[in-house]
Scaffold this motif. Sequence first.
Motif, PDB file in Angstrom:
ATOM      1  N   GLY A  43       1.052  -0.834  -0.031  1.00 30.92           N
ATOM      2  CA  GLY A  43      -0.493  -0.226  -0.037  1.00 30.92           C
ATOM      3  C   GLY A  43       1.038   1.110   0.178  1.00 30.92           C
ATOM      4  O   GLY A  43       1.768   1.556   0.410  1.00 30.92           O
ATOM      5  N   LYS A  44       0.440   2.234  -0.547  1.00 30.17           N
ATOM      6  CA  LYS A  44       1.096   4.357  -0.271  1.00 30.17           C
ATOM      7  C   LYS A  44       0.458   4.416   0.051  1.00 30.17           C
ATOM      8  O   LYS A  44      -1.005   4.039   0.253  1.00 30.17           O
ATOM      9  CB  LYS A  44       1.343   3.976  -1.797  1.00 30.17           C
ATOM     10  N   THR A  45       1.431   6.116   0.531  1.00 26.43           N
ATOM     11  CA  THR A  45      -0.034   7.359   0.313  1.00 26.43           C
ATOM     12  C   THR A  45       0.627   7.608  -0.480  1.00 26.43           C
ATOM     13  O   THR A  45       1.345   8.324  -1.430  1.00 26.43           O
ATOM     14  CB  THR A  45       0.084   7.744   1.971  1.00 26.43           C
ATOM     15  N   PHE A  46       0.052   8.633  -1.494  1.00 23.70           N
ATOM     16  CA  PHE A  46      -0.038   9.107  -2.412  1.00 23.70           C
ATOM     17  C   PHE A  46      -0.022  11.139  -2.061  1.00 23.70           C
ATOM     18  O   PHE A  46      -1.549  11.164  -1.612  1.00 23.70           O
ATOM     19  CB  PHE A  46      -0.796   8.906  -3.680  1.00 23.70           C
ATOM     20  N   PHE A  47       0.157  11.811  -3.017  1.00 27.97           N
ATOM     21  CA  PHE A  47       0.059  13.147  -2.096  1.00 27.97           C
ATOM     22  C   PHE A  47      -0.072  14.328  -3.726  1.00 27.97           C
ATOM     23  O   PHE A  47       0.209  13.421  -5.150  1.00 27.97           O
ATOM     24  CB  PHE A  47       1.639  13.925  -1.734  1.00 27.97           C
ATOM     25  N   LYS A  48      -0.396  15.159  -3.715  1.00 28.60           N
ATOM     26  CA  LYS A  48      -1.904  16.182  -4.931  1.00 28.60           C
ATOM     27  C   LYS A  48      -0.386  16.050  -5.675  1.00 28.60           C
ATOM     28  O   LYS A  48       0.025  16.188  -6.523  1.00 28.60           O
ATOM     29  CB  LYS A  48      -2.207  17.156  -4.448  1.00 28.60           C
ATOM     30  N   ASN A  49       0.801  16.349  -4.798  1.00 29.52           N
ATOM     31  CA  ASN A  49       2.126  16.778  -5.281  1.00 29.52           C
ATOM     32  C   ASN A  49       3.069  16.081  -6.175  1.00 29.52           C
ATOM     33  O   ASN A  49       4.138  15.971  -6.429  1.00 29.52           O
ATOM     34  CB  ASN A  49       2.935  17.647  -4.471  1.00 29.52           C
ATOM     35  N   LYS A  50       2.198  14.683  -6.468  1.00 30.28           N
ATOM     36  CA  LYS A  50       2.676  14.142  -7.438  1.00 30.28           C
ATOM     37  C   LYS A  50       3.974  12.786  -6.302  1.00 30.28           C
ATOM     38  O   LYS A  50       4.382  12.152  -7.287  1.00 30.28           O
ATOM     39  CB  LYS A  50       3.946  13.944  -8.788  1.00 30.28           C
ATOM     40  N   LYS A  51       4.362  12.491  -5.115  1.00 29.65           N
ATOM     41  CA  LYS A  51       4.777  12.348  -4.422  1.00 29.65           C
ATOM     42  C   LYS A  51       4.022  10.989  -3.868  1.00 29.65           C
ATOM     43  O   LYS A  51       2.810  11.188  -3.659  1.00 29.65           O
ATOM     44  CB  LYS A  51       5.371  13.025  -2.913  1.00 29.65           C
ATOM     45  N   SER A  52       4.625   9.952  -3.043  1.00 34.33           N
ATOM     46  CA  SER A  52       4.464   8.718  -3.087  1.00 34.33           C
ATOM     47  C   SER A  52       5.279   8.379  -1.725  1.00 34.33           C
ATOM     48  O   SER A  52       5.872   8.684  -1.828  1.00 34.33           O
ATOM     49  CB  SER A  52       3.849   7.809  -3.967  1.00 34.33           C
ATOM     50  N   VAL A  53       4.051   7.849  -0.547  1.00 35.88           N
ATOM     51  CA  VAL A  53       5.598   7.138   0.378  1.00 35.88           C
ATOM     52  C   VAL A  53       4.969   5.719   0.839  1.00 35.88           C
ATOM     53  O   VAL A  53       3.724   5.266   0.457  1.00 35.88           O
ATOM     54  CB  VAL A  53       5.073   8.161   1.494  1.00 35.88           C
ATOM     55  N   LYS A  54       5.074   5.037   0.615  1.00 34.31           N
ATOM     56  CA  LYS A  54       5.007   3.498  -0.156  1.00 34.31           C
ATOM     57  C   LYS A  54       4.747   3.386   1.887  1.00 34.31           C
ATOM     58  O   LYS A  54       5.669   3.363   3.204  1.00 34.31           O
ATOM     59  CB  LYS A  54       6.986   2.369   0.641  1.00 34.31           C
ATOM     60  N   SER A  55       4.191   2.148   2.683  1.00 33.08           N
ATOM     61  CA  SER A  55       4.008   1.958   3.492  1.00 33.08           C
ATOM     62  C   SER A  55       5.602   0.685   3.819  1.00 33.08           C
ATOM     63  O   SER A  55       5.210  -0.604   3.832  1.00 33.08           O
ATOM     64  CB  SER A  55       2.394   0.687   3.552  1.00 33.08           C
ATOM     65  N   VAL A  56       6.040   1.230   5.086  1.00 33.98           N
ATOM     66  CA  VAL A  56       7.440   0.338   5.103  1.00 33.98           C
ATOM     67  C   VAL A  56       7.159   0.310   6.063  1.00 33.98           C
ATOM     68  O   VAL A  56       6.567   1.843   7.326  1.00 33.98           O
ATOM     69  CB  VAL A  56       8.317   1.060   5.121  1.00 33.98           C
ATOM     70  N   GLU A  57       7.377  -0.643   7.462  1.00 37.10           N
ATOM     71  CA  GLU A  57       6.785  -0.435   8.966  1.00 37.10           C
ATOM     72  C   GLU A  57       7.477  -0.316  10.018  1.00 37.10           C
ATOM     73  O   GLU A  57       9.008   0.201   9.058  1.00 37.10           O
ATOM     74  CB  GLU A  57       6.941  -2.015   9.200  1.00 37.10           C
ATOM     75  N   ASN A  58       7.378   1.251  11.014  1.00 31.92           N
ATOM     76  CA  ASN A  58       7.923   2.039  12.023  1.00 31.92           C
ATOM     77  C   ASN A  58       8.225   2.998  10.946  1.00 31.92           C
ATOM     78  O   ASN A  58       9.318   4.064  11.283  1.00 31.92           O
ATOM     79  CB  ASN A  58       9.493   1.016  12.238  1.00 31.92           C
ATOM     80  N   LYS A  59       7.704   3.599   9.740  1.00 29.93           N
ATOM     81  CA  LYS A  59       8.278   4.846   8.713  1.00 29.93           C
ATOM     82  C   LYS A  59       7.135   6.047   9.910  1.00 29.93           C
ATOM     83  O   LYS A  59       6.392   4.997   9.500  1.00 29.93           O
ATOM     84  CB  LYS A  59       8.197   4.441   7.610  1.00 29.93           C
ATOM     85  N   VAL A  60       7.862   7.241   9.638  1.00 33.65           N
ATOM     86  CA  VAL A  60       6.856   8.050   9.402  1.00 33.65           C
ATOM     87  C   VAL A  60       6.837   9.141   8.382  1.00 33.65           C
ATOM     88  O   VAL A  60       7.663   9.286   8.221  1.00 33.65           O
ATOM     89  CB  VAL A  60       6.556   8.949  10.869  1.00 33.65           C
ATOM     90  N   VAL A  61       5.356   9.204   8.243  1.00 37.29           N
ATOM     91  CA  VAL A  61       6.125  10.801   6.759  1.00 37.29           C
ATOM     92  C   VAL A  61       5.113  12.102   7.977  1.00 37.29           C
ATOM     93  O   VAL A  61       3.530  11.305   8.691  1.00 37.29           O
ATOM     94  CB  VAL A  61       4.970  10.679   5.725  1.00 37.29           C
ATOM     95  N   THR A  62       5.520  12.844   7.805  1.00 31.00           N
ATOM     96  CA  THR A  62       4.424  13.947   8.413  1.00 31.00           C
ATOM     97  C   THR A  62       4.840  14.972   6.900  1.00 31.00           C
ATOM     98  O   THR A  62       5.817  15.551   6.476  1.00 31.00           O
ATOM     99  CB  THR A  62       5.474  14.875   9.798  1.00 31.00           C
ATOM    100  N   PHE A  63       3.878  16.012   8.078  1.00 27.37           N
ATOM    101  CA  PHE A  63       3.385  17.098   5.584  1.00 27.37           C
ATOM    102  C   PHE A  63       2.173  18.455   6.867  1.00 27.37           C
ATOM    103  O   PHE A  63       1.432  17.716   8.082  1.00 27.37           O
ATOM    104  CB  PHE A  63       3.131  16.623   5.349  1.00 27.37           C
ATOM    105  N   ASN A  64       2.736  19.802   6.396  1.00 25.96           N
ATOM    106  CA  ASN A  64       0.901  20.247   6.708  1.00 25.96           C
ATOM    107  C   ASN A  64      -0.274  19.851   6.128  1.00 25.96           C
ATOM    108  O   ASN A  64      -0.274  18.967   4.537  1.00 25.96           O
ATOM    109  CB  ASN A  64       1.791  21.359   5.492  1.00 25.96           C
ATOM    110  N   SER A  65      -0.889  19.669   6.858  1.00 33.34           N
ATOM    111  CA  SER A  65      -2.944  18.884   6.929  1.00 33.34           C
ATOM    112  C   SER A  65      -2.865  19.543   5.635  1.00 33.34           C
ATOM    113  O   SER A  65      -4.015  18.884   4.658  1.00 33.34           O
ATOM    114  CB  SER A  65      -3.069  19.750   7.760  1.00 33.34           C
TER     115      SER A  65
END
Length: 157
Positions: free
Chosen positions: A112-134
């Motif tokens: 699974g992934k998290t996609f962002f409107k700016n075309k970036k994506s983050v893979k679901s990897v255990e013990n990873k955190v992504v922080t961003f402006n809400s």
Amino acid sequence: MKIINNFLKKEELNKIKNEILNVNFPWYFQPCKVIDGDGQIQFTHAVWIDGKLNSPFRHLVDIVLLKLKAKKIIRAKFNLTWRTNKILTSEYHIDTPIKSKTAIFYLNTNNGKTFFKNKKSVKSVENKVVTFNSSIKHMGTTHTDTDYRLVLNINYN
């Protein structure tokens, strides 16, 4: 946007996982429509809702909040989704209109992934955190390679 791998110590991560992946942890059914009529569901456990403590499991979120240096919690909830036959995406959204930060803490590895409107994506990897402006629109996906996908979603200042 900031991505941190190996966010917690292994024993801290295991404490959270052992407690929420337990027959005594209360999960609550919630429809999670990805596309109309898809029948997707998820189970959630909201620890904070609208800035108010909602659960006796605060101690599990506090482990993460301390590392984030969060001062005020708007919302914090665990999300548990099931494997699907193919990857489906949700719609782009923001979690809260309140000026804040969002943290997505991945509790297991899956495709699974998290996609962002700016075309970036983050893979679901255990013990990873992504922080961003809400205010940044994002969307999640389903996954196909593990039984479940487990994340902790936090909105905070």
